[in-house]
Design a protein around this motif. Structure first.
Motif, mmCIF file in Angstrom:
data_model
loop_
_atom_site.group_PDB
_atom_site.id
_atom_site.type_symbol
_atom_site.label_atom_id
_atom_site.label_comp_id
_atom_site.label_asym_id
_atom_site.label_seq_id
_atom_site.Cartn_x
_atom_site.Cartn_y
_atom_site.Cartn_z
ATOM 1 N N LEU A 355 0.840 -1.195 0.000
ATOM 2 C CA LEU A 355 0.000 0.000 0.000
ATOM 3 C C LEU A 355 0.874 1.244 0.000
ATOM 4 C CD1 LEU A 355 -2.910 -0.920 2.438
ATOM 5 C CD2 LEU A 355 -2.912 -0.832 -0.061
ATOM 6 N N ASN A 356 0.664 2.079 -1.000
ATOM 7 C CA ASN A 356 1.342 3.364 -1.086
ATOM 8 C C ASN A 356 0.428 4.311 -1.854
ATOM 9 O OD1 ASN A 356 3.419 5.276 -0.809
ATOM 10 N ND2 ASN A 356 4.950 3.609 -0.957
ATOM 11 N N TYR A 357 0.836 5.507 -2.030
ATOM 12 C CA TYR A 357 -0.026 6.469 -2.699
ATOM 13 C C TYR A 357 0.826 7.351 -3.592
ATOM 14 C CZ TYR A 357 1.696 9.898 0.642
ATOM 15 O OH TYR A 357 2.499 10.727 1.373
ATOM 16 N N PRO A 358 0.230 7.900 -4.648
ATOM 17 C CA PRO A 358 0.974 8.805 -5.514
ATOM 18 C C PRO A 358 1.248 10.121 -4.792
ATOM 19 C CG PRO A 358 -0.969 7.931 -6.611
ATOM 20 C CD PRO A 358 -1.110 7.608 -5.179
ATOM 21 N N TYR A 359 2.441 10.637 -4.953
ATOM 22 C CA TYR A 359 2.796 11.885 -4.271
ATOM 23 C C TYR A 359 2.413 13.116 -5.095
ATOM 24 C CZ TYR A 359 5.336 8.754 -1.248
ATOM 25 O OH TYR A 359 5.644 7.751 -0.369
ATOM 26 N N PHE A 360 2.005 12.905 -6.332
ATOM 27 C CA PHE A 360 1.513 14.025 -7.141
ATOM 28 C C PHE A 360 0.717 13.430 -8.302
ATOM 29 C CE2 PHE A 360 5.409 12.762 -9.143
ATOM 30 C CZ PHE A 360 5.140 12.848 -10.492
ATOM 31 N N PHE A 361 -0.073 14.327 -8.979
ATOM 32 C CA PHE A 361 -0.709 13.956 -10.240
ATOM 33 C C PHE A 361 -0.819 15.203 -11.091
ATOM 34 C CE2 PHE A 361 -4.234 15.709 -8.132
ATOM 35 C CZ PHE A 361 -5.331 15.817 -8.967
ATOM 36 N N THR A 362 -1.022 15.008 -12.408
ATOM 37 C CA THR A 362 -1.013 16.118 -13.376
ATOM 38 C C THR A 362 -2.245 16.001 -14.270
ATOM 39 O OG1 THR A 362 0.355 14.811 -14.874
ATOM 40 C CG2 THR A 362 1.498 16.290 -13.377
ATOM 41 N N PRO A 363 -3.366 16.570 -13.854
ATOM 42 C CA PRO A 363 -4.608 16.460 -14.634
ATOM 43 C C PRO A 363 -4.623 17.400 -15.830
ATOM 44 C CG PRO A 363 -4.996 17.744 -12.658
ATOM 45 C CD PRO A 363 -3.584 17.285 -12.563
ATOM 46 N N ASN A 364 -3.779 17.127 -16.815
ATOM 47 C CA ASN A 364 -3.695 18.010 -17.995
ATOM 48 C C ASN A 364 -4.225 17.338 -19.251
ATOM 49 O OD1 ASN A 364 -1.721 16.149 -18.452
ATOM 50 N ND2 ASN A 364 -0.002 17.586 -18.184
ATOM 51 N N GLY A 365 -4.852 16.161 -19.104
ATOM 52 C CA GLY A 365 -5.473 15.516 -20.236
ATOM 53 C C GLY A 365 -4.527 14.793 -21.176
ATOM 54 N N ASP A 366 -3.281 14.588 -20.761
ATOM 55 C CA ASP A 366 -2.339 13.904 -21.671
ATOM 56 C C ASP A 366 -2.377 12.393 -21.521
ATOM 57 O OD1 ASP A 366 -1.159 13.543 -19.214
ATOM 58 O OD2 ASP A 366 0.800 14.403 -19.748
#
Length: 444
Positions: A355-366
């Motif tokens: 179990l871990n989690y993403p430390y960031f995300f980039t919702p730019n549609g790419d």
């Protein structure tokens, strides 16, 4: 006339070559001493007497040596047909035999006024013989003996064998060499014999493994032990932990663990050589895998083998093979670990969830990192994620098992690039209800 003393004198002829008949006085020649002999013609012949002067010489003794001592087997000297004092003649026998003693007679030619002489030849013979085994195997030792003691032993090639002062031989290399026994005395004697040293057979066994059942200990498949030698030229004896096995061929099918030994003997030379190998048990591993603390940034998977008799190697998610049972930098979600027996007896497959989690995300549609969620909780339908802004305002509630993440909007509006907080309610690997809080970044 000159004569040799003791020889047979010629007859005094009463008729001269020119026909004068008469008498001699003395009537016969004495070869013991010199003298004059008068020939008187008979009457009524117109002839005068004549005198024959006879000189008698004493015979000369050839001044050859009359005795000679030789050693048996040596080169004999040549019998000279002219003596040092010039007497010519012949010898009988004409050559000296150095095997046995004997007499050799020199007879002067008839034209010589000389006496025969005898040469006595004494041949000294030392009959020495040596006996011993003339074929050896490398590594064997034996002793040679001589019929007469006091001599010196030697060997022509010390790379093949060595010999000490008592005739003890040790074979160290293959080949043919010569043993010499030298006896010093009035006649030095050397006796030689050859010996042949043969290499030992070299069977080669290799340590092996048999696969066993972890529950019953039963061997699942026997293994063939091969000596590397042919049945044509060798006989074989196999043992297991010192006990003789019934196999008499060059290969043996091992159905038990232990120390196997094969002894091969060459059918012609009789030389034997051995080789040993250990057959050990191997099996599929029995064990488990555990992952470190949930949401630890440097999680470690530890594999613990609790059973099995093999030698194991480890693979994480079809990655490289390693000998260590620790894996670092573990991916979040399901991880598959293979514990493989190096001896080919099978694999144990283990699955753990990280179990871990993403430390960031980039919702730019790419199409990359456009949503944020926590994976690895697909089998927990009651697990919930609450996402807040920096002021504690609830922006989104997610089911981790739902597969859909937060797209970075609130009420249809794009949220700004900044940090956001979340609270996760889930069940950990030990079955306890847990709450986890952290933050992540939205980047546009």
């Amino acid at each position: 006339m000159t004569l040799c003393s003791g020889t047979t004198p010629p007859t005094l002829n009463p008729t001269s070559p020119n026909g004068i008949v008469g008498t001699w006085s003395p009537s016969t020649i004495n070869t013991a001493a010199s003298g004059n002999y008068v020939f008187t013609p008979n009457a009524n012949q117109c002839a005068s007497p004549i005198t024959l002067a006879v000189t008698v010489n004493n015979p000369v003794t050839p001044d050859f040596a009359t005795s000679l001592t030789l050693c048996s087997g040596t080169t004999a000297p040549t019998l000279n047909t002219t003596s040092p004092n010039g007497i010519i003649g012949t010898w009988n026998p004409s050559t000296i035999n150095t095997i046995t003693s004997g007499n050799y007679v020199f007879t002067p030619n008839t034209t010589e006024c000389a006496l025969p002489i005898t040469l006595t030849v004494t041949v000294n013979t030392i009959a020495v013989s040596i006996t011993g085994v003339d074929t050896l195997c490398v590594g064997e030792s034996t002793q040679w003996t001589s019929s007469i003691t006091g001599g010196t032993w030697s060997i022509s090639d010390t790379n093949i064998a060595t010999i000490d002062s008592n005739g003890n031989i040790t074979a160290i290399g293959s080949g043919i060499t010569t043993i010499n026994y030298f006896l010093q005395g009035s006649c030095d004697t050397t006796v030689s014999e050859t010996i042949e040293v043969t290499n030992l057979p070299e069977p080669i066994l290799t340590d092996s493994y048999v696969c066993v059942d972890n529950l019953t200990g039963e061997i699942l498949a026997p293994i063939l032990l091969e000596s590397g030698l042919s049945n044509t030229n060798y006989t074989f004896v196999w043992t297991l932990d010192g006990d003789v096995l019934p196999t008499t061929q060059n290969n043996h099918l091992a159905t038990a663990t232990g120390l196997y030994t094969v002894t091969a003997t060459h059918t012609i030379t009789g030389c034997s050589g051995s080789s040993s190998a250990t057959v050990s048990a191997s099996s599929i591993a029995i064990g488990s895998a555990t992952v470190g603390q949930d949401f630890d940034q440097n999680q470690v998977i530890t594999v613990t083998v609790t059973g099995g008799s093999g030698d194991y190697e480890y693979i994480l998610n079809n990655g490289p093979i390693q000998s260590s049972n620790y894996f670092t930098n573990v991916l979040q979600g399901e991880n598959v670990i293979i514990v493989r027996d190096k001896n080919g007896c099978g694999e144990l497959v283990l699955t753990v969830y990280s179990l871990n989690y993403p430390y960031f995300f980039t919702p730019n549609g790419d199409g990359f990192n456009d949503t944020w969620n926590i994976s690895g909780l697909e089998n927990q339908p009651t697990s919930l994620i609450y996402i807040f802004d920096r002021y504690g305002k609830l922006l989104k509630t997610l089911k981790a098992s739902g597969g859909n993440g937060w797209d970075g909007t609130y009420n249809g509006e794009n949220m700004p690039s900044t940090d956001y907080w979340f609270t996760l309610l889930y069940t950990n690997n030990d079955g306890f209800e847990k709450e986890f809080k952290a933050h992540f970044s939205l980047k546009r």
